[in-house]
Design an enzyme around this catalytic site. Sequence first.
Site, PDB file in Angstrom:
ATOM      1  N   THR A 135      34.093  41.350  47.256  1.00 11.83           N
ATOM      2  CA  THR A 135      33.025  41.786  46.348  1.00 11.83           C
ATOM      3  C   THR A 135      33.646  41.941  44.954  1.00 11.83           C
ATOM      4  O   THR A 135      33.922  43.058  44.513  1.00 11.83           O
ATOM      5  CB  THR A 135      32.413  43.126  46.816  1.00 11.83           C
ATOM      6  OG1 THR A 135      33.493  44.045  47.113  1.00 11.83           O
ATOM      7  CG2 THR A 135      31.561  42.961  48.045  1.00 11.83           C
ATOM      8  N   LEU A 138      43.581  49.733  52.977  1.00 13.02           N
ATOM      9  CA  LEU A 138      44.821  48.968  53.167  1.00 13.02           C
ATOM     10  C   LEU A 138      45.506  48.733  51.829  1.00 13.02           C
ATOM     11  O   LEU A 138      44.882  48.214  50.904  1.00 13.02           O
ATOM     12  CB  LEU A 138      44.509  47.608  53.806  1.00 13.02           C
ATOM     13  CG  LEU A 138      43.648  47.603  55.076  1.00 13.02           C
ATOM     14  CD1 LEU A 138      43.366  46.170  55.520  1.00 13.02           C
ATOM     15  CD2 LEU A 138      44.343  48.375  56.194  1.00 13.02           C
ATOM     16  N   CYS A 196      42.192  46.099  43.501  1.00 13.13           N
ATOM     17  CA  CYS A 196      41.163  47.093  43.835  1.00 13.13           C
ATOM     18  C   CYS A 196      40.861  48.112  42.747  1.00 13.13           C
ATOM     19  O   CYS A 196      39.702  48.391  42.470  1.00 13.13           O
ATOM     20  CB  CYS A 196      41.580  47.850  45.090  1.00 13.13           C
ATOM     21  SG  CYS A 196      41.583  46.808  46.518  1.00 13.13           S
TER      22      CYS A 196
HETATM   23  C1  UDX Z   1      45.238  50.257  46.611  1.00 10.48           C
HETATM   24  C2  UDX Z   1      45.044  51.493  47.510  1.00 10.48           C
HETATM   25  O1  UDX Z   1      46.303  52.153  47.671  1.00 10.48           O
HETATM   26  C3  UDX Z   1      44.473  51.073  48.882  1.00 10.48           C
HETATM   27  O2  UDX Z   1      44.236  52.222  49.660  1.00 10.48           O
HETATM   28  C4  UDX Z   1      43.165  50.321  48.650  1.00 10.48           C
HETATM   29  O3  UDX Z   1      42.578  49.934  49.859  1.00 10.48           O
HETATM   30  C5  UDX Z   1      43.435  49.117  47.757  1.00 10.48           C
HETATM   31  O4  UDX Z   1      44.010  49.549  46.507  1.00 10.48           O
HETATM   32  P1  UDX Z   1      47.067  48.336  46.370  1.00 10.48           P
HETATM   33  O5  UDX Z   1      46.171  47.682  45.372  1.00 10.48           O
HETATM   34  O6  UDX Z   1      47.758  47.487  47.382  1.00 10.48           O
HETATM   35  O7  UDX Z   1      46.256  49.454  47.199  1.00 10.48           O
HETATM   36  O8  UDX Z   1      48.190  49.068  45.524  1.00 10.48           O
HETATM   37  P2  UDX Z   1      48.862  50.507  45.438  1.00 10.48           P
HETATM   38  O9  UDX Z   1      50.101  50.540  46.230  1.00 10.48           O
HETATM   39  O10 UDX Z   1      47.875  51.566  45.667  1.00 10.48           O
HETATM   40  O11 UDX Z   1      49.287  50.501  43.890  1.00 10.48           O
HETATM   41  C6  UDX Z   1      48.331  50.268  42.865  1.00 10.48           C
HETATM   42  C7  UDX Z   1      49.000  50.252  41.505  1.00 10.48           C
HETATM   43  O12 UDX Z   1      49.415  51.554  41.119  1.00 10.48           O
HETATM   44  C8  UDX Z   1      50.244  49.368  41.418  1.00 10.48           C
HETATM   45  O13 UDX Z   1      50.237  48.678  40.204  1.00 10.48           O
HETATM   46  C9  UDX Z   1      51.396  50.347  41.491  1.00 10.48           C
HETATM   47  O14 UDX Z   1      52.552  49.877  40.853  1.00 10.48           O
HETATM   48  C10 UDX Z   1      50.789  51.543  40.752  1.00 10.48           C
HETATM   49  N1  UDX Z   1      51.394  52.819  41.156  1.00 10.48           N
HETATM   50  C11 UDX Z   1      51.179  53.315  42.411  1.00 10.48           C
HETATM   51  C12 UDX Z   1      52.159  53.526  40.244  1.00 10.48           C
HETATM   52  O15 UDX Z   1      52.366  53.089  39.101  1.00 10.48           O
HETATM   53  N2  UDX Z   1      52.678  54.728  40.626  1.00 10.48           N
HETATM   54  C13 UDX Z   1      52.479  55.266  41.865  1.00 10.48           C
HETATM   55  O16 UDX Z   1      52.973  56.368  42.121  1.00 10.48           O
HETATM   56  C14 UDX Z   1      51.715  54.525  42.791  1.00 10.48           C
END
Ligand code: UDX
Length: 445
Positions: free
Chosen positions: A86, A159, A273
């Site tokens: 989506t 996820l 996301c």
């Molecule tokens: C996220 C959510 O965690 C997940 O539950 C949802 O279903 C999809 O979106 P994801 O997109 O895989 O998952 O990434 P995530 O590990 O959450 O990190 C997102 C962003 O935040 C990344 O760019 C990461 O580098 C950044 N981040 C995350 C930080 O800068 N600091 C942190 O402490 C955590």
Amino acid sequence: MKIGVVGLGYVGLVTAVCLASHSSFDVIGVDVDSRRVSILQSATSPVKETGLDKLLAKVRLAQRFSATSDFGDLITCDVIFLTVGTPSGNDGSVDLNDLSEAARNVGSVIANQSKENAIVIKSTVPPGTTRNIIRTIIKQASNKKMEEESSIVSNPEFLAEGSAMKNFLEPDRIVIGVQDERGARLMRNLYSEFYGRDFQKIPYIETSIENAELIKYASNYFLSLKVSFINEISRICETLEHSSVDAIASGIGFDPRIGSQFLKAGPGWGGSCFRKDILGLINYAKNHNLDLPVLLGNLSTNDIQRRHVVEILSNRVGDLGGKKIGVLGLTFKANTDDIRDSQAFAIVSELRKRNVRVCVYDPVAMGKFREECNEEIECAKDIEECVSGADGVIVLTDWKEFKKLDSNFFSAHMKGGTLIDTRRMYNKDDFKGAGFAYIALGVND
Ligand code: UDX
């Protein structure tokens, strides 16, 4: 139990393969992309995710997972998950076209089905969509069977890339939005069969469909907000002598009301996301005349943080025009090949506005980034080429290849200037006398 999964992208495939790993389930995956289906028929995953290839091979061998483009094969299923993408529309609204089409196709199948079943929306959709739009589409296509023998359910996914299999197999919680007892019962049967009695004590939240939809948005809103929050604290630290953002994160993270996760300052959040869901929520707020300044601020803080990385460099190096700057790390985080909403796009474009000669490198995403980046960039064949002769280097992701580098490596190859470590991977003391400035984001000591 027979399970159908419609949409074999990242979420669908992880869901399908994990469910098929249990001997009680037969899973049929349906995707309109026949190329994707034929890749899957050869038991390789079109999606990169830790552990997915191995489990896919195993469930194919056990004949518990098959892939097809024929919706008709779903006729025997007790539960059908819709895991279609989506994406964001141009105005930030959520594009429901593919999901609606999938719902129509599923509706036509259940029109000919003669057993009870649940149709489960796993795709992220704005609150109210499952009941008011998707259910109506299925009801029409199914010739009213929807209400008689089928139940609509919302079951959002949580996820994260790189840990998606673990997140599915050992979830923090299971959220089920239902409108009738049949849907609730079918989902309880499915997940108690899969996870075991009492769902192995995994919190199991049965609620309204609208609550389930909003839990998903609220989750991503809060997680991204935590990152934006710590990035603002990080900028405060940079103005304060003897200060380091990780010390602040750990000092507050021990408070169980705050929690220690998602407090790692960096170049802003990215990924498939967070932005999409925040834009979706902003659009929802607009349609309901809601004023939500924190939500809007989350987005602008993130954009500021991305630009801030370039400002640190320009404050150090001075006029960046004509200088070579190496950018290491093009995916939105390490250990994924995903470049969707990657911080690197904004940072490269900010550098190009200042007429910088930008040279980029990433261990897995070079091809994709070159295709999608609209800026004039040089693509290095390895780390060495990226940093050689550079007046400055920005490290954006903590890939293990980058973590292994040390001050000797950078001083041997950089022209001088400044190294910006946005993830604080290196030991500052190691860089004393290196002949260039080492700046760890959020640290001023
Ligand atoms: C996220 C959510 O965690 C997940 O539950 C949802 O279903 C999809 O979106 P994801 O997109 O895989 O998952 O990434 P995530 O590990 O959450 O990190 C997102 C962003 O935040 C990344 O760019 C990461 O580098 C950044 N981040 C995350 C930080 O800068 N600091 C942190 O402490 C955590």
